[in-house]
Design a protein around this motif. Structure first.
Motif, PDB file in Angstrom:
ATOM      1  N   THR A  32       0.586  -1.202  -0.399  1.00 39.00           N
ATOM      2  CA  THR A  32      -0.023   0.132  -0.195  1.00 39.00           C
ATOM      3  C   THR A  32       1.278   1.576  -0.102  1.00 39.00           C
ATOM      4  O   THR A  32       1.486   0.997   0.563  1.00 39.00           O
ATOM      5  CB  THR A  32      -0.608  -0.186   1.553  1.00 39.00           C
ATOM      6  OG1 THR A  32      -1.941  -0.819   1.849  1.00 39.00           O
ATOM      7  CG2 THR A  32      -1.857   0.895   1.020  1.00 39.00           C
ATOM      8  N   PHE A  34       0.398   5.447   0.750  1.00 33.45           N
ATOM      9  CA  PHE A  34      -0.552   6.327   0.242  1.00 33.45           C
ATOM     10  C   PHE A  34       0.183   8.215  -0.171  1.00 33.45           C
ATOM     11  O   PHE A  34       1.432   8.268  -0.408  1.00 33.45           O
ATOM     12  CB  PHE A  34      -0.530   6.619   1.635  1.00 33.45           C
ATOM     13  CG  PHE A  34      -1.093   5.743   2.500  1.00 33.45           C
ATOM     14  CD1 PHE A  34       0.005   4.583   3.079  1.00 33.45           C
ATOM     15  CD2 PHE A  34      -2.816   5.503   3.327  1.00 33.45           C
ATOM     16  CE1 PHE A  34      -0.580   3.636   3.852  1.00 33.45           C
ATOM     17  CE2 PHE A  34      -3.316   4.474   3.481  1.00 33.45           C
ATOM     18  CZ  PHE A  34      -2.013   3.628   4.172  1.00 33.45           C
ATOM     19  N   GLN A  97       3.690   1.341   2.626  1.00 37.25           N
ATOM     20  CA  GLN A  97       3.730   0.396   4.164  1.00 37.25           C
ATOM     21  C   GLN A  97       3.555  -0.940   3.719  1.00 37.25           C
ATOM     22  O   GLN A  97       3.692  -1.357   3.000  1.00 37.25           O
ATOM     23  CB  GLN A  97       2.020   0.088   4.012  1.00 37.25           C
ATOM     24  CG  GLN A  97       1.346  -0.494   5.503  1.00 37.25           C
ATOM     25  CD  GLN A  97       0.031   0.617   5.854  1.00 37.25           C
ATOM     26  OE1 GLN A  97      -0.368  -0.567   5.149  1.00 37.25           O
ATOM     27  NE2 GLN A  97       0.019   0.450   7.182  1.00 37.25           N
ATOM     28  N   ARG A 102       2.384  -7.528  10.601  1.00 40.91           N
ATOM     29  CA  ARG A 102       2.049  -6.173  11.649  1.00 40.91           C
ATOM     30  C   ARG A 102       1.274  -5.864  12.645  1.00 40.91           C
ATOM     31  O   ARG A 102       0.250  -5.397  11.891  1.00 40.91           O
ATOM     32  CB  ARG A 102       3.052  -4.876  12.037  1.00 40.91           C
ATOM     33  CG  ARG A 102       4.542  -5.662  11.450  1.00 40.91           C
ATOM     34  CD  ARG A 102       5.892  -4.338  10.619  1.00 40.91           C
ATOM     35  NE  ARG A 102       6.889  -4.942  10.896  1.00 40.91           N
ATOM     36  CZ  ARG A 102       7.395  -4.973   9.681  1.00 40.91           C
ATOM     37  NH1 ARG A 102       6.862  -4.954   8.599  1.00 40.91           N
ATOM     38  NH2 ARG A 102       8.771  -5.024   9.761  1.00 40.91           N
ATOM     39  N   SER A 103       1.127  -5.880  13.890  1.00 42.36           N
ATOM     40  CA  SER A 103       0.316  -5.388  14.495  1.00 42.36           C
ATOM     41  C   SER A 103      -0.330  -3.687  14.221  1.00 42.36           C
ATOM     42  O   SER A 103      -1.105  -3.009  14.334  1.00 42.36           O
ATOM     43  CB  SER A 103      -0.306  -5.694  15.476  1.00 42.36           C
ATOM     44  OG  SER A 103       0.435  -4.892  16.445  1.00 42.36           O
ATOM     45  N   TYR A 104       0.556  -2.850  13.833  1.00 42.81           N
ATOM     46  CA  TYR A 104       1.309  -1.458  14.271  1.00 42.81           C
ATOM     47  C   TYR A 104       1.024  -1.254  12.260  1.00 42.81           C
ATOM     48  O   TYR A 104       1.601  -2.409  11.541  1.00 42.81           O
ATOM     49  CB  TYR A 104       2.070  -1.120  14.796  1.00 42.81           C
ATOM     50  CG  TYR A 104       3.679  -1.936  14.579  1.00 42.81           C
ATOM     51  CD1 TYR A 104       3.877  -2.740  15.392  1.00 42.81           C
ATOM     52  CD2 TYR A 104       3.667  -1.247  13.882  1.00 42.81           C
ATOM     53  CE1 TYR A 104       5.133  -3.459  15.459  1.00 42.81           C
ATOM     54  CE2 TYR A 104       5.439  -1.770  13.915  1.00 42.81           C
ATOM     55  CZ  TYR A 104       6.089  -3.100  13.816  1.00 42.81           C
ATOM     56  OH  TYR A 104       6.897  -3.492  14.048  1.00 42.81           O
ATOM     57  N   ASN A 105       0.713   0.262  13.103  1.00 44.87           N
ATOM     58  CA  ASN A 105       0.625   0.481  11.092  1.00 44.87           C
ATOM     59  C   ASN A 105       2.238   1.277  11.280  1.00 44.87           C
ATOM     60  O   ASN A 105       2.611   2.024  11.394  1.00 44.87           O
ATOM     61  CB  ASN A 105       0.247   1.503  11.073  1.00 44.87           C
ATOM     62  CG  ASN A 105      -0.007   2.347   9.297  1.00 44.87           C
ATOM     63  OD1 ASN A 105       0.726   2.315   8.863  1.00 44.87           O
ATOM     64  ND2 ASN A 105      -1.103   3.137   9.817  1.00 44.87           N
ATOM     65  N   GLU A 106       3.379   1.039  10.007  1.00 40.40           N
ATOM     66  CA  GLU A 106       4.111   1.163   9.762  1.00 40.40           C
ATOM     67  C   GLU A 106       4.228   1.670   8.117  1.00 40.40           C
ATOM     68  O   GLU A 106       4.312   0.973   7.152  1.00 40.40           O
ATOM     69  CB  GLU A 106       5.387  -0.499   9.721  1.00 40.40           C
ATOM     70  CG  GLU A 106       7.030   0.551   9.658  1.00 40.40           C
ATOM     71  CD  GLU A 106       7.581  -1.108  10.571  1.00 40.40           C
ATOM     72  OE1 GLU A 106       7.085  -2.137  10.066  1.00 40.40           O
ATOM     73  OE2 GLU A 106       9.347  -0.467  10.811  1.00 40.40           O
ATOM     74  N   GLN A 107       4.976   2.535   8.156  1.00 36.27           N
ATOM     75  CA  GLN A 107       4.723   3.636   7.114  1.00 36.27           C
ATOM     76  C   GLN A 107       6.077   4.757   6.969  1.00 36.27           C
ATOM     77  O   GLN A 107       6.707   4.624   7.958  1.00 36.27           O
ATOM     78  CB  GLN A 107       3.953   4.993   6.769  1.00 36.27           C
ATOM     79  CG  GLN A 107       1.913   3.567   7.546  1.00 36.27           C
ATOM     80  CD  GLN A 107       1.227   5.109   6.796  1.00 36.27           C
ATOM     81  OE1 GLN A 107       1.644   5.669   5.953  1.00 36.27           O
ATOM     82  NE2 GLN A 107       0.194   4.603   6.958  1.00 36.27           N
ATOM     83  N   PHE A 109       7.964   7.423   4.559  1.00 41.62           N
ATOM     84  CA  PHE A 109       7.898   8.484   4.037  1.00 41.62           C
ATOM     85  C   PHE A 109       8.870   8.588   2.660  1.00 41.62           C
ATOM     86  O   PHE A 109      10.305   8.782   2.978  1.00 41.62           O
ATOM     87  CB  PHE A 109       7.374   9.892   4.581  1.00 41.62           C
ATOM     88  CG  PHE A 109       5.750   9.458   5.109  1.00 41.62           C
ATOM     89  CD1 PHE A 109       5.872   9.400   6.708  1.00 41.62           C
ATOM     90  CD2 PHE A 109       4.752   9.903   5.267  1.00 41.62           C
ATOM     91  CE1 PHE A 109       4.481   8.471   7.056  1.00 41.62           C
ATOM     92  CE2 PHE A 109       3.596  10.029   5.327  1.00 41.62           C
ATOM     93  CZ  PHE A 109       3.155   9.256   6.402  1.00 41.62           C
ATOM     94  N   GLY A 110       8.177   9.732   1.887  1.00 37.24           N
ATOM     95  CA  GLY A 110       9.567   9.529   1.032  1.00 37.24           C
ATOM     96  C   GLY A 110       9.780  11.443   1.060  1.00 37.24           C
ATOM     97  O   GLY A 110       9.568  11.780   2.128  1.00 37.24           O
TER      98      GLY A 110
END
Lengths: 118, 111
Positions: A32, A34, A97, A102-107, A109-110
């Motif tokens: 994913t 964004f 992403q 994982r249970s957490y949101n790991e993103q 960034f550019g």
């Protein structure tokens, strides 16, 4: 850590032209991606969520025909601003992403792309 | 709307600890607290995240209150390069989940 690149880092174009911005995950596969937009002195506003191989999901108020998003592979997403106008001048930022349970949101960034429309 | 409340700005002396507060009184049991920062004209940078326990990494420490309604990000020895907007975000995690950025706190580290 995971690295996300954007190209170009800045672009100046004439009103009415289209501009393509690339977002690449360099060392991981991104299921994913964004796309955010940030106007001066404001926070990041999410424009759309892009899943590999499927159509992007746009946030309310974002014109999908104006901001074309393509997520053709697990490492590349593109944002095309069609028929750009001065009000589209902004800082465009992508994030990616990773896969995984994982249970957490790991993103990640550019660095962002500064678009100036004359 | 963002689920967090942060002061709009803070100042800190170089070399001192910077303590950035965040209120998230409506946080749910499965929501994590994330901190990102954004240096001027750059993309956001992940700092740290936590669920219930306090967390520490090479960049910062995250202190979460027992009721989880607030947290504090601590930069133990602030440098001029730490001047940035710091965003506190709560999110329930999982894949395909968007982060909602509030206005954040502009931390200015002064010489």
């Amino acid at each position: 850590g995971a690295v996300v690149s954007q190209h170009p880092s800045w672009v100046i174009c004439k009103s009415g032209t289209s501009v393509k911005i690339e977002c690449r995950s360099l060392d991981f596969q991104a299921t994913t991606m964004f796309w955010y937009r940030q106007f001066p002195k404001q926070s990041l506003m999410l424009m759309a969520t892009s899943n590999e191989g499927s159509k992007a999901t746009y946030e309310q108020g974002v014109e999908k025909d104006k901001f074309l998003i393509n997520h053709a592979s697990l490492t590349l997403s593109t944002l095309t601003v069609t028929s750009a106008h001065p009000e589209d001048s902004s800082f465009y930022i992508c994030s990616a992403q990773t896969r995984g349970g994982r249970s957490y949101n790991e993103q990640f960034f550019g660095p962002g792309t500064r678009l100036t429309v004359l | 709307d963002a689920k967090t409340t942060q002061p709009p700005s803070m100042d800190c002396a170089e070399g001192r600890a910077a303590n950035l507060p965040c209120n998230h009184s409506t946080i749910s049991g499965n929501e994590y607290v994330y901190w990102y920062r954004q240096i001027h004209s750059q993309g956001p940078q992940y700092i740290i995240h936590g669920l219930k326990n306090n967390e520490t990494n090479e960049m910062a420490s995250l202190i979460i209150t027992e009721d989880r309604k607030s947290s504090t990000l601590i930069l133990p020895h602030a440098t001029l390069r730490d001047t940035a907007v710091y965003y506190c975000i709560v999110d329930s995690g999982g894949s395909n989940y968007k982060l909602t950025f509030g206005k954040g706190t502009l931390l200015t580290v002064n010489p």
